[in-house]
Design a protein around this motif. Sequence first.
Motif, PDB file in Angstrom:
ATOM      1  N   ASN A 168      11.782 -44.389 -13.287  1.00 25.32           N
ATOM      2  CA  ASN A 168      12.586 -45.173 -14.215  1.00 25.32           C
ATOM      3  C   ASN A 168      13.951 -45.446 -14.045  1.00 25.32           C
ATOM      4  N   ILE A 169      14.427 -44.508 -13.067  1.00 27.38           N
ATOM      5  CA  ILE A 169      16.105 -44.546 -13.077  1.00 27.38           C
ATOM      6  C   ILE A 169      16.279 -45.888 -12.338  1.00 27.38           C
ATOM      7  N   ARG A 170      17.279 -46.719 -12.866  1.00 28.20           N
ATOM      8  CA  ARG A 170      17.671 -47.716 -12.112  1.00 28.20           C
ATOM      9  C   ARG A 170      19.329 -47.739 -12.452  1.00 28.20           C
TER      10      ARG A 170
ATOM     11  N   MET B  57      22.523 -36.027 -16.607  1.00 27.84           N
ATOM     12  CA  MET B  57      21.412 -37.060 -16.414  1.00 27.84           C
ATOM     13  C   MET B  57      20.004 -36.406 -16.449  1.00 27.84           C
ATOM     14  N   GLU B  58      19.898 -35.050 -16.463  1.00 25.90           N
ATOM     15  CA  GLU B  58      18.610 -34.474 -16.523  1.00 25.90           C
ATOM     16  C   GLU B  58      18.182 -34.602 -17.818  1.00 25.90           C
TER      17      GLU B  58
ATOM     18  N   LYS C 223      12.290 -35.916 -14.840  1.00 22.54           N
ATOM     19  CA  LYS C 223      11.542 -35.709 -13.601  1.00 22.54           C
ATOM     20  C   LYS C 223      12.765 -35.680 -12.396  1.00 22.54           C
ATOM     21  N   GLY C 224      14.079 -35.737 -13.088  1.00 20.04           N
ATOM     22  CA  GLY C 224      15.049 -35.668 -11.941  1.00 20.04           C
ATOM     23  C   GLY C 224      15.301 -36.751 -11.215  1.00 20.04           C
TER      24      GLY C 224
END
Length: 168
Positions: A121-123, A109-110, A115-116
């Motif tokens: 923006n992670i959904r 995922m990185e 930004k980890g």
Amino acid sequence: MAEKNMHNQEALDKLKSIVDQIDIGTICSFSQESPYPHGVPMSRQEVDNEGNIWYICSAESETYKNIEKDPKVSVFYADPKNYTFLSINGTASLSRDQDRIDRYWNKMMEGWFEKGKEDPNIRLLRVSPRDAHYWDSNSNMIVNLFQMLKATITGNTEDIGKEGDLNL
């Protein structure tokens, strides 16, 4: 191919088995600006106990923006080597459940989120299947070719595999 429709837990087990086996599915979302679906390959994170399929996506993606306006999706899984295929139609929902993000987070995922796991923006994308159809031969290409040849000669298609609706 023999037809074998499945219901309830048997259908859920079949859906989970195919999705877990193939992993990458093409999620098609729909834009109001185009008559064609927008398809992207995505790796599933989990198939939960209710049959929902979970993915991680970006709030900046076209898929995310399409689903915000229209939650209708189709997802296609294909493993041509083993003649296993799954077609799903359903609805998608979007969230930012940090506990679930933490659970799904991994090194891969990185590459998508610089930004980890705290990237804003992670959904989470959850697909809830409404209907699904599978094709499954339970064997490899060479065995399938032999079974198809045998079916051509004998007329018996039982050995080629199974296909049917998954009624969840």
